[in-house]
Design a protein around this motif. Structure first.
Motif, short mmCIF file in Angstrom:
data_model
loop_
_atom_site.label_atom_id
_atom_site.label_comp_id
_atom_site.label_asym_id
_atom_site.label_seq_id
_atom_site.Cartn_x
_atom_site.Cartn_y
_atom_site.Cartn_z
N LYS A 35 0.84 -1.20 0.00
CA LYS A 35 0.00 0.00 0.00
C LYS A 35 0.87 1.26 0.00
O LYS A 35 0.60 2.22 -0.74
N ALA A 36 1.93 1.25 0.79
CA ALA A 36 2.83 2.42 0.85
C ALA A 36 3.52 2.64 -0.49
O ALA A 36 3.65 3.78 -0.95
N ILE A 37 3.97 1.56 -1.12
CA ILE A 37 4.62 1.68 -2.43
C ILE A 37 3.64 2.26 -3.45
O ILE A 37 4.00 3.14 -4.24
N GLU A 38 2.41 1.78 -3.43
CA GLU A 38 1.39 2.27 -4.35
C GLU A 38 1.20 3.79 -4.22
O GLU A 38 1.16 4.52 -5.21
N ILE A 39 1.11 4.26 -3.00
CA ILE A 39 0.90 5.69 -2.76
C ILE A 39 2.16 6.49 -3.08
O ILE A 39 2.11 7.53 -3.73
N ALA A 40 3.32 5.99 -2.62
CA ALA A 40 4.58 6.70 -2.85
C ALA A 40 4.87 6.85 -4.35
O ALA A 40 5.37 7.88 -4.79
N ALA A 41 4.55 5.82 -5.12
CA ALA A 41 4.81 5.87 -6.57
C ALA A 41 3.98 6.96 -7.24
O ALA A 41 4.47 7.67 -8.13
N VAL A 42 2.76 7.14 -6.81
CA VAL A 42 1.88 8.16 -7.39
C VAL A 42 2.42 9.56 -7.10
O VAL A 42 2.41 10.44 -7.96
N PHE A 43 2.91 9.77 -5.88
CA PHE A 43 3.34 11.11 -5.46
C PHE A 43 4.85 11.31 -5.53
O PHE A 43 5.33 12.37 -5.14
N ASP A 44 5.58 10.31 -5.98
CA ASP A 44 7.04 10.36 -5.96
C ASP A 44 7.54 10.71 -4.55
O ASP A 44 8.39 11.58 -4.37
N ALA A 45 6.97 10.03 -3.57
CA ALA A 45 7.29 10.30 -2.17
C ALA A 45 8.31 9.30 -1.62
O ALA A 45 8.48 8.21 -2.17
N LYS A 46 8.94 9.69 -0.56
CA LYS A 46 9.89 8.82 0.15
C LYS A 46 9.14 8.10 1.26
O LYS A 46 8.30 8.68 1.95
N ILE A 47 9.47 6.82 1.44
CA ILE A 47 8.90 6.05 2.54
C ILE A 47 9.93 5.94 3.66
O ILE A 47 11.08 5.56 3.43
N TRP A 48 9.50 6.31 4.84
CA TRP A 48 10.29 6.12 6.05
C TRP A 48 9.68 4.91 6.75
O TRP A 48 8.56 4.98 7.23
N LEU A 49 10.41 3.81 6.77
CA LEU A 49 9.93 2.56 7.34
C LEU A 49 10.33 2.53 8.81
O LEU A 49 11.51 2.48 9.14
N LEU A 50 9.34 2.57 9.70
CA LEU A 50 9.61 2.71 11.14
C LEU A 50 9.17 1.47 11.92
O LEU A 50 8.05 1.00 11.76
N HIS A 51 10.08 0.99 12.75
CA HIS A 51 9.74 -0.06 13.71
C HIS A 51 10.14 0.45 15.08
O HIS A 51 11.28 0.86 15.30
N VAL A 52 9.18 0.41 16.00
CA VAL A 52 9.43 0.86 17.37
C VAL A 52 9.55 -0.37 18.26
O VAL A 52 8.66 -1.22 18.29
N VAL A 53 10.68 -0.47 18.95
CA VAL A 53 10.87 -1.58 19.89
C VAL A 53 10.61 -1.09 21.30
O VAL A 53 10.79 0.10 21.60
N ALA A 54 10.18 -2.01 22.13
CA ALA A 54 9.89 -1.65 23.53
C ALA A 54 11.15 -1.13 24.19
O ALA A 54 12.26 -1.60 23.90
N PRO A 55 11.00 -0.17 25.09
CA PRO A 55 12.17 0.34 25.79
C PRO A 55 12.78 -0.76 26.65
O PRO A 55 12.11 -1.70 27.05
N GLU A 56 14.07 -0.62 26.91
CA GLU A 56 14.77 -1.58 27.76
C GLU A 56 14.14 -1.59 29.15
O GLU A 56 13.91 -0.52 29.73
N PRO A 57 13.89 -2.78 29.70
CA PRO A 57 13.43 -2.82 31.09
C PRO A 57 14.53 -2.28 32.00
O PRO A 57 15.71 -2.34 31.65
N ASN A 86 11.79 1.07 -7.09
CA ASN A 86 12.18 2.43 -7.47
C ASN A 86 11.51 3.50 -6.61
O ASN A 86 11.13 4.56 -7.10
N VAL A 87 11.34 3.18 -5.33
CA VAL A 87 10.79 4.13 -4.36
C VAL A 87 11.88 4.40 -3.32
O VAL A 87 12.48 3.47 -2.79
N SER A 88 12.13 5.65 -3.06
CA SER A 88 13.11 6.03 -2.05
C SER A 88 12.64 5.58 -0.67
O SER A 88 11.46 5.75 -0.32
N CYS A 89 13.55 4.99 0.11
CA CYS A 89 13.15 4.45 1.41
C CYS A 89 14.33 4.41 2.36
O CYS A 89 15.46 4.13 1.96
N GLU A 90 14.04 4.70 3.62
CA GLU A 90 15.01 4.53 4.69
C GLU A 90 14.32 3.87 5.86
O GLU A 90 13.15 4.15 6.14
N GLY A 91 15.04 2.99 6.54
CA GLY A 91 14.50 2.30 7.71
C GLY A 91 14.96 2.95 8.99
O GLY A 91 16.08 3.44 9.08
N ILE A 92 14.07 2.96 9.97
CA ILE A 92 14.37 3.53 11.28
C ILE A 92 13.92 2.53 12.34
O ILE A 92 12.76 2.10 12.33
#
Length: 144
Positions: free
Chosen positions: A20-42, A80-86
């Protein structure tokens, strides 16, 4: 639209969200920032405290998640979509909203999982929390 924040949680539904993100990004020539949040350290898992096996297990888990994030980022780039992972640690809703603002995001894409009543009563929903607090448009994608 130039920046899309796509949140993933490694529940085996990432491809639906990524498509879904690729579909939208391709239409708008947008960059995708792929985010995964991990639980804080106990509190007991610090640099010098806590059982070694817990620190080792946590380190392996983070290593696996970084690898998965890099793999998904590569999949998106193949389209062919710009992307960075976080990958960041913290409270999920707050981290999503914070990163969205930092990245000047135009759209947040998040998956919606169906949970039972007990789960909702104790934990609520990340999607609901993001919708309630976000000043940025949020797209909810059903992933079940």
């Amino acid at each position: 639209m130039k920046n899309i924040l796509l949140t993933i949680d490694f529940d085996n539904n990432e491809i639906v969200l990524i498509d879904k993100a690729i579909e939208i990004a391709a239409v708008f020539d947008a960059k995708i920032w792929l985010l995964h949040v991990v639980a804080p350290e106990p509190d007991f898992v610090g640099l010098d405290v806590g059982p070694q096996y817990i620190r080792d297990t946590r380190a392996e888990e983070l290593k696996r998640e970084r690898r998965l994030l890099a793999d998904y980022t590569d999949v998106i780039k193949l389209e062919n979509v710009s992307c960075e992972g976080i990958l960041i640690q913290g409270a999920t809703i707050e981290m999503i909203l914070s990163e969205a603002e930092k990245l000047n995001t135009d759209l947040i894409i998040i998956g919606r999982h169906e949970h039972n009543i007990m789960y909702k009563a104790f934990f609520g929903s990340v999607a609901s929390g993001v919708i309630k607090k976000s000043k940025i448009p949020v797209m909810i994608v059903p992933v079940e």
